[in-house]
Design a protein around this motif. Structure first.
Motif, PDB file in Angstrom:
ATOM      1  N   GLU A  65       0.834  -1.197   0.000  1.00 43.52           N
ATOM      2  CA  GLU A  65       0.000   0.000   0.000  1.00 43.52           C
ATOM      3  C   GLU A  65       0.874   1.255   0.000  1.00 43.52           C
ATOM      4  N   SER A  66       0.428   2.238  -0.755  1.00 46.41           N
ATOM      5  CA  SER A  66       1.196   3.475  -0.904  1.00 46.41           C
ATOM      6  C   SER A  66       0.564   4.583  -0.053  1.00 46.41           C
ATOM      7  N   GLY A  67       1.149   4.827   1.110  1.00 43.71           N
ATOM      8  CA  GLY A  67       0.734   5.935   1.968  1.00 43.71           C
ATOM      9  C   GLY A  67      -0.744   5.904   2.292  1.00 43.71           C
ATOM     10  N   SER A  68      -1.339   7.084   2.281  1.00 45.27           N
ATOM     11  CA  SER A  68      -2.755   7.208   2.639  1.00 45.27           C
ATOM     12  C   SER A  68      -3.674   7.040   1.440  1.00 45.27           C
ATOM     13  N   ALA A  69      -3.072   6.835   0.258  1.00 47.57           N
ATOM     14  CA  ALA A  69      -3.890   6.720  -0.949  1.00 47.57           C
ATOM     15  C   ALA A  69      -4.635   5.401  -1.023  1.00 47.57           C
ATOM     16  N   ASP A  70      -4.261   4.461  -0.156  1.00 48.44           N
ATOM     17  CA  ASP A  70      -4.921   3.160  -0.119  1.00 48.44           C
ATOM     18  C   ASP A  70      -4.862   2.469  -1.489  1.00 48.44           C
ATOM     19  N   VAL A  71      -3.730   2.696  -2.177  1.00 50.83           N
ATOM     20  CA  VAL A  71      -3.514   2.104  -3.493  1.00 50.83           C
ATOM     21  C   VAL A  71      -2.233   1.283  -3.436  1.00 50.83           C
ATOM     22  N   TYR A  72      -2.254   0.131  -4.118  1.00 52.41           N
ATOM     23  CA  TYR A  72      -1.075  -0.731  -4.119  1.00 52.41           C
ATOM     24  C   TYR A  72      -0.116  -0.345  -5.238  1.00 52.41           C
ATOM     25  N   GLU A  73       1.176  -0.324  -4.891  1.00 51.79           N
ATOM     26  CA  GLU A  73       2.231  -0.077  -5.860  1.00 51.79           C
ATOM     27  C   GLU A  73       3.286  -1.168  -5.752  1.00 51.79           C
ATOM     28  N   ILE A  74       3.880  -1.500  -6.897  1.00 52.32           N
ATOM     29  CA  ILE A  74       4.905  -2.553  -6.887  1.00 52.32           C
ATOM     30  C   ILE A  74       6.159  -2.031  -6.182  1.00 52.32           C
ATOM     31  N   THR A  75       6.682  -2.855  -5.285  1.00 55.18           N
ATOM     32  CA  THR A  75       7.858  -2.442  -4.508  1.00 55.18           C
ATOM     33  C   THR A  75       9.088  -3.287  -4.808  1.00 55.18           C
ATOM     34  N   GLN A  76       8.884  -4.479  -5.381  1.00 48.26           N
ATOM     35  CA  GLN A  76      10.044  -5.351  -5.563  1.00 48.26           C
ATOM     36  C   GLN A  76       9.742  -6.461  -6.563  1.00 48.26           C
ATOM     37  N   THR A  77      10.735  -6.853  -7.330  1.00 49.86           N
ATOM     38  CA  THR A  77      10.682  -8.023  -8.211  1.00 49.86           C
ATOM     39  C   THR A  77      11.804  -8.967  -7.810  1.00 49.86           C
ATOM     40  N   LEU A  78      11.445 -10.200  -7.481  1.00 49.34           N
ATOM     41  CA  LEU A  78      12.413 -11.182  -6.984  1.00 49.34           C
ATOM     42  C   LEU A  78      12.683 -12.218  -8.062  1.00 49.34           C
ATOM     43  N   GLU A  79      13.951 -12.467  -8.336  1.00 49.61           N
ATOM     44  CA  GLU A  79      14.351 -13.421  -9.363  1.00 49.61           C
ATOM     45  C   GLU A  79      15.171 -14.550  -8.740  1.00 49.61           C
ATOM     46  N   GLY A  80      15.206 -15.676  -9.436  1.00 49.66           N
ATOM     47  CA  GLY A  80      15.977 -16.825  -8.966  1.00 49.66           C
ATOM     48  C   GLY A  80      15.425 -18.145  -9.468  1.00 49.66           C
ATOM     49  N   HIS A  81      14.100 -18.235  -9.546  1.00 50.94           N
ATOM     50  CA  HIS A  81      13.487 -19.456 -10.077  1.00 50.94           C
ATOM     51  C   HIS A  81      13.709 -19.556 -11.587  1.00 50.94           C
ATOM     52  N   LYS A  82      13.737 -20.791 -12.091  1.00 46.78           N
ATOM     53  CA  LYS A  82      13.925 -21.036 -13.512  1.00 46.78           C
ATOM     54  C   LYS A  82      12.671 -21.597 -14.169  1.00 46.78           C
ATOM     55  N   GLY A  83      11.546 -21.514 -13.464  1.00 52.16           N
ATOM     56  CA  GLY A  83      10.277 -21.973 -14.001  1.00 52.16           C
ATOM     57  C   GLY A  83       9.151 -21.159 -13.393  1.00 52.16           C
ATOM     58  N   GLY A  84       7.946 -21.321 -13.943  1.00 52.30           N
ATOM     59  CA  GLY A  84       6.793 -20.584 -13.465  1.00 52.30           C
ATOM     60  C   GLY A  84       6.536 -20.800 -11.978  1.00 52.30           C
ATOM     61  N   ILE A  85       6.050 -19.742 -11.290  1.00 50.05           N
ATOM     62  CA  ILE A  85       5.788 -19.801  -9.851  1.00 50.05           C
ATOM     63  C   ILE A  85       4.354 -20.295  -9.656  1.00 50.05           C
ATOM     64  N   TYR A  86       4.202 -21.577  -9.290  1.00 52.89           N
ATOM     65  CA  TYR A  86       2.869 -22.172  -9.152  1.00 52.89           C
ATOM     66  C   TYR A  86       2.283 -22.001  -7.751  1.00 52.89           C
ATOM     67  N   ALA A  87       3.121 -21.694  -6.770  1.00 52.73           N
ATOM     68  CA  ALA A  87       2.621 -21.623  -5.400  1.00 52.73           C
ATOM     69  C   ALA A  87       3.355 -20.545  -4.624  1.00 52.73           C
ATOM     70  N   VAL A  88       2.596 -19.786  -3.824  1.00 55.69           N
ATOM     71  CA  VAL A  88       3.144 -18.797  -2.910  1.00 55.69           C
ATOM     72  C   VAL A  88       2.459 -19.003  -1.566  1.00 55.69           C
ATOM     73  N   ALA A  89       3.249 -19.028  -0.488  1.00 58.93           N
ATOM     74  CA  ALA A  89       2.678 -19.219   0.847  1.00 58.93           C
ATOM     75  C   ALA A  89       3.426 -18.354   1.846  1.00 58.93           C
ATOM     76  N   ALA A  90       2.695 -17.474   2.548  1.00 61.13           N
ATOM     77  CA  ALA A  90       3.291 -16.678   3.612  1.00 61.13           C
ATOM     78  C   ALA A  90       3.474 -17.555   4.845  1.00 61.13           C
ATOM     79  N   ASP A  91       4.578 -17.343   5.555  1.00 57.38           N
ATOM     80  CA  ASP A  91       4.907 -18.148   6.723  1.00 57.38           C
ATOM     81  C   ASP A  91       4.089 -17.672   7.921  1.00 57.38           C
ATOM     82  N   PRO A  92       3.190 -18.501   8.481  1.00 61.63           N
ATOM     83  CA  PRO A  92       2.369 -18.058   9.608  1.00 61.63           C
ATOM     84  C   PRO A  92       3.166 -17.875  10.894  1.00 61.63           C
ATOM     85  N   ALA A  93       4.345 -18.518  10.979  1.00 54.42           N
ATOM     86  CA  ALA A  93       5.153 -18.427  12.196  1.00 54.42           C
ATOM     87  C   ALA A  93       6.217 -17.347  12.106  1.00 54.42           C
TER      88      ALA A  93
END
Length: 623
Positions: free
Chosen positions: A226-254
């Motif tokens: 989220e960008s400030g008080s505008a309540d709008v999402y902006e891209i902050t980062q692009t992460l590279e390293g995988h050599k194939g499509g990203i089929y799964a994303v999971a945030a760590d609950p712990a």
């Protein structure tokens, strides 16, 4: 703190496309897996913390792409390429899941699903480019309330950010859509469209900062905040390293500063937010899967569950230290030809043929050339679903194959053409055929099925013809002779004792049953063997004394011996429990000569068990 693979679940017979964990900590139904065969496999946890397959839910007509647990009711909801959602509920004293009702309405495959924490809102995403919102009615069942449109291609992933009343959808149209809901969640409006340079395969969000994380077909992960008080999402980062499509994303609950990605390169990558810069950096790579990671989720114990195209599911636990990796074997030859996973292999000793059965519904016959190279010489087709089992007679020319289409096909080897000819279809089972054995003495075929029954098929002896003989010698037609209905779940092991001739069956109900022939030739249950804490997976027999070993998903192997009684019938008793493996004991074998026992496990180890003399206890002498 590092992660190590602590369990490998090898039950699925086809590519895994979806996983879901019960976050409430239920041991009776801790994990559900959706497969390419249209089944949902339910895994439970025993008292020692070991996963075992407790039930297989059949009903979908195509692969299962999405699975979610409804924590409020304990139901499992599965979405399939057959365009339907199935709601499975527990019924009866055994607590087994049964199909409660079916949700229909999508015009194409259901690819994604998510459910609110209170279980009142279910969202499904489809190849028909739409999302459907299902709300729980006063009667307790889900009903279609409205359809969300806007994407111009398949909706591959959906996720909820409940603290912000947001719904996220990732699509093959290269966008992530952010939908905002009213407080009653009776209506969603598209708040923002996040552009992406390629089609999107997965989406999730961080729990502490509400960041949106999306995985693309280009192997890159993009993070929006989220960008400030505008309540709008902006891209902050692009992460590279995988050599194939990203089929799964999971945030760590712990660990709110971490998330995990699984990709087509077979790697799982851990991304950790830097305390200094606030940006994510790659902090670990898990490389257990040889094929693409298709799905990923977290269970109630903060363990990561990953599933892949190699038909395996890995359970990852946190450890303080890494163990040293060991070198593997180099393949001498790779037999290519099947279009999907190979689950059964048998060898015809007379001709040297190797036969492989696959989830691509075929059996390939491989012939060995003079140079020692195997080539595909024949493909046996006809089954309409996965080929799960196969048995080849050692004394005749009969081959039988069993399939998820509930049928058995009989084939005979023709010496003149060095090929197999189709003979007959055996029908009668209500579900897939998981085990097959041929009685060499009588010529009977014995089949074990997911319908919990064992069936015996006999041939009619004709003039000048022997039971079970090949085409060129004449063959009688197999007819149903008996149905054995004692097991309470899928019968996935069936063997004949080489000395007594008794039939021994093993089941998902964790028991073995000994069946003896009566005077009229029919089988009767002589004894029920209990002791395993999970599915019985394999049997092997001592070459001389009649002992046998059973292996199980409980991580143990049991040694059984015949106890002879003067005044009562002889019974089998468990002489010893061989424990020490950290996961399923898939197979066991007695070694020729020494009669040592070798057990092989999905923990990637084999153990050698030896004893100093007959009657003594076995001890592990090598791992």
């Amino acid at each position: 703190m590092t992660f190590e693979c602590s369990s490998i679940l090898c039950g699925p017979r086809s590519t895994v496309y979806a996983t879901a964990c019960c976050r409430s900590g239920s041991a009776a139904a801790a994990l559900a897996i959706g497969g390419g065969d249209g089944d949902v496999t339910v895994w439970s946890i025993d008292g020692r913390g070991t996963y075992y397959c407790s039930q297989i839910l059949t009903g979908h007509k195509d692969r299962v792409n999405a699975v979610v647990f409804d924590e409020s009711t304990g139901d499992i909801i599965s979405g399939s390429s057959d365009n339907t959602l199935h709601v499975w509920s527990k019924r009866g004293s055994n607590g087994h899941f049964v199909l409660n009702y079916v949700l229909e309405g999508h015009d194409d495959a259901i690819l994604a699903a998510c459910i609110s924490q209170d279980g009142d809102v279910l969202i499904s995403g489809s190849s028909d480019t739409s999302m459907r919102c299902w709300l729980r009615s006063a009667e307790g069942a889900f009903e279609h309330r409205f359809t969300l449109s806007g994407h111009t291609s398949a909706v591959n992933a959906v996720a909820m950010m409940e603290d912000r009343f947001l719904l996220l959808s990732a699509s093959a149209d290269t966008t992530v859509r952010v939908w905002t809901a009213d407080e009653d969640r009776c209506h969603y409006v598209c708040k923002q469209v996040l552009e992406h340079p390629c089609k999107l395969l997965s989406v999730s969000c961080t729990t502490d900062r509400g960041e949106i994380i999306a995985g693309g077909a280009d192997g890159k992960v993009r993070v929006w905040a989220e960008s400030g008080s505008a309540d709008v999402y902006e891209i902050t980062q692009t992460l590279e390293g995988h050599k194939g499509g990203i089929y799964a994303v999971a945030a760590d609950p712990a660990a709110s500063s971490q998330f995990w990605t699984g990709a087509g390169d077979g790697w799982v990558r851990v991304w950790t937010r830097s305390a200094d810069s606030g940006l994510y950096e790659g902090s670990a790579i898990l490389e257990e899967h040889p094929f693409g990671v298709k799905a990923m989720t977290w269970n109630a114990n903060a363990e990561l569950i990953t599933a892949a195209g190699d038909r395996t599911v890995h359970v990852w636990r946190r450890y303080d230290e890494d163990e040293e990796r060991k070198e593997g074997y180099e393949a001498k030859q790779v037999l290519n030809g099947h279009d999907n996973e190979v689950g059964v292999v048998v060898v015809r000793e007379k001709s040297g043929h190797v036969l492989t059965a696959s989830t691509d519904r075929t059996v390939h016959v491989w012939s060995r050339t003079d140079e020692g190279v195997y080539v595909s010489s024949q493909v046996l087709s006809g089954h309409k679903e996965n080929v799960r089992s196969m048995a080849l007679s050692s004394t005749s020319n009969v081959l039988v194959t069993g399939s998820d289409d509930s049928t058995i096909r009989v084939w005979c080897y023709v010496e003149a053409t060095s090929s197999f000819a189709f003979q007959q279809v055996l029908e009668g089972h209500g579900e897939g055929i998981w085990s097959l054995v041929i009685d060499e003495e009588r010529g009977d075929v014995i089949s074990g099925s997911a319908d919990s029954t064992v069936r015996v098929w006999s041939t009619q002896r004709e003039s000048g013809r022997d039971r079970g003989e090949g085409v060129e010698n004449g063959v009688g037609v197999y007819l149903p002779a008996q149905v054995l209905s004692e097991h309470a779940s899928c019968v996935n092991v069936a063997r004949l004792h080489p000395l007594s001739g008794e039939l021994i069956t093993g089941s998902y109900d964790k028991t073995l049953r000994i069946w003896a022939r009566s005077k009229d030739g029919s089988y009767k249950c002589k004894q029920v063997l209990q002791g395993h804490g999970g599915t019985v997976l394999h049997l092997c027999f001592h070459p001389q004394n009649g002992d046998f070993v059973s292996t199980s998903a409980d991580g143990c192997a049991l040694v059984w011996s015949l106890l002879k009684k003067k005044l009562k019938k002889d019974v089998y008793v468990c002489q010893q429990i061989l424990s020490g493996h950290k996961n399923y004991v898939m197979v066991a074998s007695y070694t020729p000569g020494t009669a040592d026992i070798i057990t092989a496990s999905s923990d990637r180890t084999a153990k050698v068990w030896s004893r100093p003399s007959e009657g003594a206890q076995y001890a592990c002498v090598q791992t």
